[in-house]
Design a protein around this motif. Sequence first.
Motif, PDB file in Angstrom:
ATOM      1  N   LEU A   1       0.843  -1.199   0.000  1.00 25.86           N
ATOM      2  CA  LEU A   1       0.000   0.000   0.000  1.00 25.86           C
ATOM      3  C   LEU A   1       0.878   1.248   0.000  1.00 25.86           C
ATOM      4  N   TYR A   2       0.573   2.202  -0.878  1.00 24.78           N
ATOM      5  CA  TYR A   2       1.398   3.413  -0.982  1.00 24.78           C
ATOM      6  C   TYR A   2       0.518   4.652  -1.150  1.00 24.78           C
ATOM      7  N   PRO A   3       0.999   5.838  -0.729  1.00 31.35           N
ATOM      8  CA  PRO A   3       0.269   7.094  -0.938  1.00 31.35           C
ATOM      9  C   PRO A   3       0.631   7.714  -2.284  1.00 31.35           C
ATOM     10  N   ASP A   4      -0.367   7.986  -3.113  1.00 26.69           N
ATOM     11  CA  ASP A   4      -0.119   8.611  -4.411  1.00 26.69           C
ATOM     12  C   ASP A   4      -0.370  10.114  -4.296  1.00 26.69           C
ATOM     13  N   PRO A   5       0.560  10.956  -4.767  1.00 29.01           N
ATOM     14  CA  PRO A   5       0.368  12.413  -4.679  1.00 29.01           C
ATOM     15  C   PRO A   5      -0.911  12.903  -5.348  1.00 29.01           C
ATOM     16  N   ALA A   6      -1.446  12.134  -6.307  1.00 23.15           N
ATOM     17  CA  ALA A   6      -2.663  12.553  -7.001  1.00 23.15           C
ATOM     18  C   ALA A   6      -3.864  12.613  -6.065  1.00 23.15           C
ATOM     19  N   ASP A   7      -3.791  11.924  -4.931  1.00 21.05           N
ATOM     20  CA  ASP A   7      -4.912  11.884  -4.004  1.00 21.05           C
ATOM     21  C   ASP A   7      -4.890  13.020  -2.991  1.00 21.05           C
ATOM     22  N   PHE A   8      -3.875  13.865  -3.063  1.00 20.69           N
ATOM     23  CA  PHE A   8      -3.753  14.958  -2.112  1.00 20.69           C
ATOM     24  C   PHE A   8      -3.803  16.292  -2.852  1.00 20.69           C
ATOM     25  N   SER A   9      -3.865  17.359  -2.107  1.00 23.36           N
ATOM     26  CA  SER A   9      -3.978  18.685  -2.689  1.00 23.36           C
ATOM     27  C   SER A   9      -2.783  18.991  -3.597  1.00 23.36           C
ATOM     28  N   GLN A  10      -3.093  19.576  -4.750  1.00 24.96           N
ATOM     29  CA  GLN A  10      -2.043  19.958  -5.697  1.00 24.96           C
ATOM     30  C   GLN A  10      -1.650  21.423  -5.552  1.00 24.96           C
TER      31      GLN A  10
ATOM     32  N   GLN B   1      -7.372   5.877 -17.652  1.00 23.14           N
ATOM     33  CA  GLN B   1      -6.988   7.246 -17.352  1.00 23.14           C
ATOM     34  C   GLN B   1      -7.257   7.616 -15.894  1.00 23.14           C
ATOM     35  N   GLU B   2      -8.415   7.163 -15.373  1.00 19.28           N
ATOM     36  CA  GLU B   2      -8.750   7.520 -13.989  1.00 19.28           C
ATOM     37  C   GLU B   2      -7.870   6.788 -12.974  1.00 19.28           C
ATOM     38  N   TRP B   3      -7.085   5.813 -13.432  1.00 21.60           N
ATOM     39  CA  TRP B   3      -6.167   5.095 -12.554  1.00 21.60           C
ATOM     40  C   TRP B   3      -4.785   5.742 -12.526  1.00 21.60           C
ATOM     41  N   GLN B   4      -4.549   6.657 -13.430  1.00 26.06           N
ATOM     42  CA  GLN B   4      -3.229   7.279 -13.506  1.00 26.06           C
ATOM     43  C   GLN B   4      -2.997   8.188 -12.295  1.00 26.06           C
ATOM     44  N   GLY B   5      -1.747   8.198 -11.817  1.00 23.29           N
ATOM     45  CA  GLY B   5      -1.401   9.026 -10.674  1.00 23.29           C
ATOM     46  C   GLY B   5      -0.380  10.077 -11.032  1.00 23.29           C
ATOM     47  N   HIS B   6       0.299  10.603 -10.009  1.00 25.66           N
ATOM     48  CA  HIS B   6       1.247  11.696 -10.202  1.00 25.66           C
ATOM     49  C   HIS B   6       2.655  11.341  -9.769  1.00 25.66           C
ATOM     50  N   LEU B   7       3.014  10.075  -9.852  1.00 30.00           N
ATOM     51  CA  LEU B   7       4.393   9.705  -9.548  1.00 30.00           C
ATOM     52  C   LEU B   7       5.272   9.949 -10.768  1.00 30.00           C
TER      53      LEU B   7
ATOM     54  N   THR C   1       6.645   8.883 -13.312  1.00 29.44           N
ATOM     55  CA  THR C   1       6.708   7.883 -14.377  1.00 29.44           C
ATOM     56  C   THR C   1       5.717   8.299 -15.453  1.00 29.44           C
ATOM     57  N   SER C   2       5.976   7.933 -16.690  1.00 25.84           N
ATOM     58  CA  SER C   2       5.148   8.426 -17.792  1.00 25.84           C
ATOM     59  C   SER C   2       3.718   7.923 -17.685  1.00 25.84           C
ATOM     60  N   LEU C   3       3.511   6.637 -17.708  1.00 22.81           N
ATOM     61  CA  LEU C   3       2.174   6.055 -17.632  1.00 22.81           C
ATOM     62  C   LEU C   3       2.188   4.877 -16.670  1.00 22.81           C
ATOM     63  N   TYR C   4       1.121   4.758 -15.926  1.00 25.53           N
ATOM     64  CA  TYR C   4       0.986   3.584 -15.064  1.00 25.53           C
ATOM     65  C   TYR C   4       0.510   2.417 -15.938  1.00 25.53           C
ATOM     66  N   ARG C   5       1.161   1.278 -15.768  1.00 24.06           N
ATOM     67  CA  ARG C   5       0.717   0.058 -16.422  1.00 24.06           C
ATOM     68  C   ARG C   5       0.207  -0.921 -15.371  1.00 24.06           C
ATOM     69  N   LEU C   6      -0.566  -1.891 -15.836  1.00 29.92           N
ATOM     70  CA  LEU C   6      -1.207  -2.820 -14.908  1.00 29.92           C
ATOM     71  C   LEU C   6      -0.313  -3.993 -14.523  1.00 29.92           C
ATOM     72  N   GLY C   7       0.635  -4.360 -15.376  1.00 26.73           N
ATOM     73  CA  GLY C   7       1.459  -5.533 -15.099  1.00 26.73           C
ATOM     74  C   GLY C   7       0.896  -6.759 -15.827  1.00 26.73           C
ATOM     75  N   PRO C   8       1.313  -7.959 -15.428  1.00 28.02           N
ATOM     76  CA  PRO C   8       2.223  -8.212 -14.300  1.00 28.02           C
ATOM     77  C   PRO C   8       3.648  -7.757 -14.580  1.00 28.02           C
TER      78      PRO C   8
END
Length: 815
Positions: A305-314, A386-392, A394-401
């Motif tokens: 579990l990690y905190p993504d900056p996209a979930d906090f105030s910009q 798109q709604e899964w993308q965050g603000h870390l 990295t260019s794009l979030y991928r699902l994996g594996p």
Amino acid sequence: MERLRGLLQTALHTYPAPQQQLSPRPSQSIYRRVEGPHQGRLAEEEEDGEEGAELAARFCPMELKGPEPLGSRPGLQNLIPWAAAGRKAAPYLVLTALLIFTGAFLLGYVAFRGSCQACGDSVLVVGEDVNSELGLDSHQGTLYWSDLQAMFLRLLGEERLEETIRQISLRERMAGSAGMAALAQDILALMSRQKLDHVWTDTHYVGLQFPDPAHPNALHWVDEDGTVGEQLPLEDPNAYCPYSATGNVTGKLVYAHYGRPEDLQDLRALGVEPAGCLLLVRVGGTSFAQKVATAQHAGALGVLLYPDPADFSQDPHNPGLSSQQAVFGHVHLGTGDPYTPGFPSFNQTQFPPVASSGLPSIPAQPISSDIASHLLRTLKGPVAPQEWQGHLSTSLYRLGPGPGLHLAVNNQRTSTPISNIFGCIEGFAEPDHYVVIGAQRDAWGPGAAKSSVGTAILLELVQTFSSMVSNGFRPRRSLLFISWDGGDFGSVGSTEWLEGYLSLLHLKAVVYVSLDNAVLGDDKFHAKTSPLLINLIENILKQVDSPNHSGQTLYEQVVSTNPRWEAEVIRPLPMDSSAYSFTAFAGVPAVEFSFLEDDQEYPFLHTKEDTYENLHRLLRGRLPAVAQAVAQLTGQLLIRLSHDHLLPLDFGRYGDVVLRHIGNLNEYSGDLKARGLTLQWVYSARGDYIRAAEKLRKEIYSSEESDERLMRMYNVRIMRVEFYFLSQYVSPADSPFRHIFLGHGDHTLDGLLDHLRLLRPNDGSRASKASSSGLVPGLSFQESRFRRQLALLTWTLQGAANALSGDVWNIDNNF
């Protein structure tokens, strides 16, 4: 009334002499005004005269005097022609006066009763025992609502609040630590110095999990051949998830957004299977425990579990969470000590020797956003929506594996003493009915927002109400102030206390008010509450000033955003609140107030950066004002709950709640009808509840508020409404959350709805919701199970209607 007085006086002055010329009846009495110190009083003599004389005495200060003999006064003989006219006019005049007086009296009575019942807060309900409401100076008189409100606001100290928040946040107070023990002694000493009737503590020995210093938790890369390789550095070895399963797991990494049931459903739809993998999920959306339970249900091996900056105030002007910080959170899907489910942990009595079904069987570990960014860069597979993308970074979030990982969790269970602290002001009329207010005291890290604010407000309220007692205030019902321990591990202190005194508290606890998470911002205001308290909250919001909108009340601030204030403010009780256990487990209505940032999470909650300085900066110096607003709101709520003759709980509200749920059930009425089944039982039970509530409301409306015995009888019925919605057909040990609207299991409305969704297995969204309740994938609708669920639900609702009706001879079931 003045007009009536004038008519009577005119009559007396117009026809005085002729009356005395008439032959007096044996019982006739004549009145005259009284001068001197006895003016305005009536002589204590027998009044057997006409009704007109009695009525006149009410409006004109007179005394009784015996009749004089006819003609004994000069000049009376000349007035005899007027006597007949006087005798004819007097009865009509008296009758008219009586009619006017009776009409005015009834009109005033109805108006007063209507305002008292309809406007809750517009008419003060004062104690009958005037002596208990007198100030130190007996000439002060009775304390009315406006007096109590003004006294409370005058004695509440904003300066003390801010300093107490700062001081508490500087103290180390992890549950079971030496710092926590020292803080507990300080709070106990402070309460002992106040004007409280009782101060005490209780100690529980509970099973808590802590990291093993000798074997810290670790995360390693795994080579293609399965060899455990390089270790990924966990910046804080003390960051962990209490109650995680221990052990080692190895698997490929998959990104699963917030880890909600619908997220995993979408993941499968995109061709990525979570089973057999480690899931990387973001903090937020749901609790840690719900995320891990959902992952376990999907077949995942473990969770990061990690905190993504996209979930906090910009906002660049707002402080943000450091990228090296992990977030703490327990993963027990429940509350209390998970090693003694349903039973209290007194005196190290660890029984029964079973674990809670809410404990996960897979490991979980929090990581920082820096490590998460590193992991996300290694993932392949489909690009995340798109709604899964965050603000870390990295260019794009991928699902994996992605590449293989090895997770080792070595937390160890320790029997730990925790102490709750209690202070009580006894009520003078209903001392056995408790209005309870509590705040978590412990914290992982500084815990400024998590528990320092709540503890500071609690202590301020203790001192304020203590000062009010010194100034003459005495509540009708007892006020119980509690400082909880073990809150960060899942409301352990409060739940263990409830488990220890459950048979007592459901009869005596009126309402619970939680001060946890009270100030997490200042833009929005939420009240997570039982429906019984909604009307009272609305009334109190209209009397508390907004901390950041000058000239507006909190209510005006809310409706300026959304005229439907309930949609803006009211939220259901979450499981990670101490208030949840009071309602879902003990059947006591509860509420938790929170100020929040606008659509953003407070970034420092459950981290070591939850400091006074960060909270103060985030609120731009408004922390004292916001904390003061919470204290004002809570204090006025406590005064109403502890002082009103009739408890201000809206027992009719649950009729609307059932109606909303029935709207969801109605969607499946056609599917049930095709199988020869019906939901008519639920409809009938709901109708009986509404009729019982309306009948009780009419009884209260037509009763006398001064009748203490009657008021107590009504209050007992009202305060137990929440308890009526605990299913009596399931075991508290097996299903501790028996509330049919808030709990979990087949006995609840949500459980029935989840089962009905299986009637349409091809509907993806409904299947996702059904799986979130713990239903096994591929399970089909079962008629026998449906009938049992319907019976459990219906008879609980019917039982609530019967209990609200009062005595058995008053019950009129149309079932």
